[in-house]
Design an enzyme around this catalytic site. Structure first.
Site, PDB file in Angstrom:
ATOM      1  N   ASP A  16       0.813  -1.208   0.000  1.00 30.30           N
ATOM      2  CA  ASP A  16       0.000   0.000   0.000  1.00 30.30           C
ATOM      3  C   ASP A  16       0.849   1.262   0.000  1.00 30.30           C
ATOM      4  OD1 ASP A  16      -2.681   1.263   0.304  1.00 30.30           O
ATOM      5  OD2 ASP A  16      -1.845   1.933   2.208  1.00 30.30           O
ATOM      6  N   LEU A  17       1.938   1.275   0.777  1.00 32.74           N
ATOM      7  CA  LEU A  17       2.805   2.450   0.834  1.00 32.74           C
ATOM      8  C   LEU A  17       3.395   2.754  -0.541  1.00 32.74           C
ATOM      9  CD1 LEU A  17       4.426   4.666   2.310  1.00 32.74           C
ATOM     10  CD2 LEU A  17       6.161   2.933   2.800  1.00 32.74           C
ATOM     11  N   ASP A 178      10.683   9.964   8.217  1.00 32.58           N
ATOM     12  CA  ASP A 178       9.486  10.317   8.975  1.00 32.58           C
ATOM     13  C   ASP A 178       8.740  11.322   8.116  1.00 32.58           C
ATOM     14  OD1 ASP A 178       7.540  11.368  10.629  1.00 32.58           O
ATOM     15  OD2 ASP A 178       8.798  11.359  12.421  1.00 32.58           O
ATOM     16  N   HIS A 179       7.618  10.907   7.552  1.00 37.95           N
ATOM     17  CA  HIS A 179       6.946  11.766   6.575  1.00 37.95           C
ATOM     18  C   HIS A 179       6.489  13.094   7.167  1.00 37.95           C
ATOM     19  CE1 HIS A 179       3.409   9.812   8.415  1.00 37.95           C
ATOM     20  NE2 HIS A 179       2.745  10.888   8.043  1.00 37.95           N
ATOM     21  N   HIS A 241       7.117  11.268  15.449  1.00 31.97           N
ATOM     22  CA  HIS A 241       6.550  12.536  14.993  1.00 31.97           C
ATOM     23  C   HIS A 241       6.666  13.642  16.042  1.00 31.97           C
ATOM     24  CE1 HIS A 241       5.173  10.071  11.836  1.00 31.97           C
ATOM     25  NE2 HIS A 241       3.993   9.749  12.309  1.00 31.97           N
ATOM     26  N   LYS A 337      -6.323   8.713  19.572  1.00 35.43           N
ATOM     27  CA  LYS A 337      -7.379   8.337  18.636  1.00 35.43           C
ATOM     28  C   LYS A 337      -8.722   8.868  19.135  1.00 35.43           C
ATOM     29  CE  LYS A 337      -4.686   5.426  16.249  1.00 35.43           C
ATOM     30  NZ  LYS A 337      -4.365   5.604  14.818  1.00 35.43           N
TER      31      LYS A 337
END
Length: 483
Positions: A16-17, A178-179, A241, A337
């Site tokens: 998927d990535l 790290d996006h 992050h 979440k």
């Protein structure tokens, strides 16, 4: 733009990535001319695909992410992709991969340059790195490796993985991606801090009361329950992050904008990071789990989650440094979440000052990262019809036209890998320090669990997390700015 010759091997090329992020990003770099004639991409996975099928998948990925494309460009780009069915645990498969890489290197005049991308489950990272080394898969030119998060599960596993990777690659050739560091507003932190006298001069312990980082997610764990229950919010979001953001907010000004100077400034800061004691973890950290509602499962009832789980879906805590421009200033963070909305933002809260208008509030500097990108300073002013004080925002914001030009984080970061710029990647010395902090908190929580009385706050979905998160502030006048 310089054309970079290279053979790129993506471990996890059917995933998927690769489909959602890597292939569209590579196409954009192809359109810009960074990679064009002298490159090839090998996608590997266990599926029995062919070269042609991979090229169809690459074409589909581009059409899904681009409104308008030249079909001839897409076809030419996809022709540079090759597929190799590959079991990462089978040594013989690395021999086959090595032969294909050399054939493509010769065909495309890639000058022996190799780029390896780990787009697979983290448990395979060490295996792949080991076999790259023992099967001599590296080329005669540059050899770089990109590693997705998570880089280890704790300090011990991160050290072992680092040892396996550095057997084949130098530290300067390891790109721990790290996006978040590719996001527009994260890349705006340093220019904002260091090019504006108004902001630079007040970015000190004397003027800043606290800093707050919020990474709020609207969704629950959904289909990721099996992975998430072994990770939790602290490892999943804070270790990477949030710590990256905090480091950019608290680091001293580098002597120049070279990658080495920026990482030196970060390391100087992190060496002064205060590791909390178990007593401080109990006082300064809150962990929680979301409850269910008419429309959602409670965390403990999510698929593949242990009904007795003590894994946190929310965490709030505090970080302090002994050095740097905001030494001793509390930096609060929270992430979780099932928040009321998706919102990633930073609030720099300035100290109150004595003034004749008793109701005047502090000024705040806010950086909104997602879903909108903007910076604003909250100031006080006079109300038009009375003598009272009103709050106004001075805003720096992109237009829709400008936002349309903002590249995806993966496009930015892949560009940096190709041109050998490690500024927006994590060095091992930084990552090690992050894990030392995280392990300390996790160890304290584990001891709580073993005593049979874990302090895990329950919170309703679509709110702002547990109310106990407001108890971590050092003074009763402090509170979360984003409520």
């Amino acid at each position: 733009m310089k054309n970079i010759p290279v053979v790129m091997i993506i471990f996890g090329g059917s995933g998927d990535l690769a489909h959602r992020k890597l292939y569209p990003a590579l196409f954009n770099l192809y359109e810009q001319g960074l990679i064009h004639d002298n490159f090839a991409v090998i996608g590997t996975a266990r599926r029995p695909w062919s070269h042609e099928y991979l090229r169809e998948q690459v074409s589909d990925a581009i059409h899904e992410t681009h409104d308008q494309v030249d079909e001839n460009d897409v076809k030419r780009f996809a022709s540079h992709f090759y597929y190799q069915s590959h079991d990462v645990t089978n040594v013989e498969h690395y021999e086959t991969l090595k032969k294909l890489a050399q054939e493509l290197d010769d065909r495309y005049s890639a000058q022996g340059n190799r780029l390896f991308y780990m787009a697979m489950a983290p448990r395979f990272f060490g295996t792949i790195a080991t076999h790259i080394n023992d099967q001599s898969l590296t080329g005669s030119g540059f050899n770089r490796i990109v590693v997705e998060k998570p880089f280890g599960h704790d300090l011990a596993s991160a050290e072992e993985l680092n040892k396996e990777i550095t057997a084949s690659f130098n530290e300067d050739d390891i790109f721990r991606i790290d996006h978040y560091l590719g996001k527009e507003m994260i890349q705006n932190i340093m220019p904002m801090r260091f090019t504006n006298p108004l902001i630079k001069n007040i970015w000190t312990s004397e003027n800043v009361k606290n800093i707050q980082v919020t990474l709020a997610e609207r969704l629950g764990v959904e289909a990721r329950g099996g992975y998430y229950d072994t990770s939790g919010a602290l490892r999943d979001m804070v270790q990477n992050h949030i710590f990256q953001i905090i480091t950019l907010l608290a680091m001293p000004e580098p002597k120049d904008l070279s990658s080495s100077s920026i990482h030196k400034a970060k390391q100087d800061l992190l060496e002064s990071m205060i590791i909390p004691t178990p007593e401080e973890v109990e006082k300064d950290f809150v962990r929680g789990q979301y409850l269910g509602s008419d429309n959602t499962f409670a965390y403990k009832k999510e698929p593949n989650v242990d009904p007795e789980s003590t894994t946190e879906t929310f965490v709030a805590g505090k970080v302090k440094f002994k050095k740097g421009p905001v030494a001793d200033v509390p930096i609060y963070f929270r992430t979780g979440k099932e928040f009321k909305e998706k919102k990633n933002r930073i609030d720099i809260v300035l100290k109150h000052m004595n003034n004749p208008y008793g109701q005047a509030h502090s000024n705040n500097i806010t950086i909104e990262i997602d879903p909108v990108s903007k910076i604003y300073i909250t100031i006080n002013g006079k109300k038009i019809d009375t003598s009272g004080i009103r709050r106004e925002n001075l805003t720096y914001e992109f237009s829709k036209e400008e936002m349309a030009k903002v590249p995806d984080g993966y496009e930015r970061l892949l560009h940096d890998v190709f041109v050998d710029d490690s500024t927006n990647f994590t060095h091992w010395s930084e990552l090690k320090r992050y894990w030392e902090f995280i392990d300390t908190v996790e160890d304290a929580w584990q001891k709580e669990n073993e005593k049979g009385n874990p302090k895990i706050s329950q919170y309703l979905p679509y709110r702002m997390g547990p109310k106990e998160a407001s108890d971590i502030f050092e003074s009763p006048t402090e509170h979360w700015i984003y409520e």
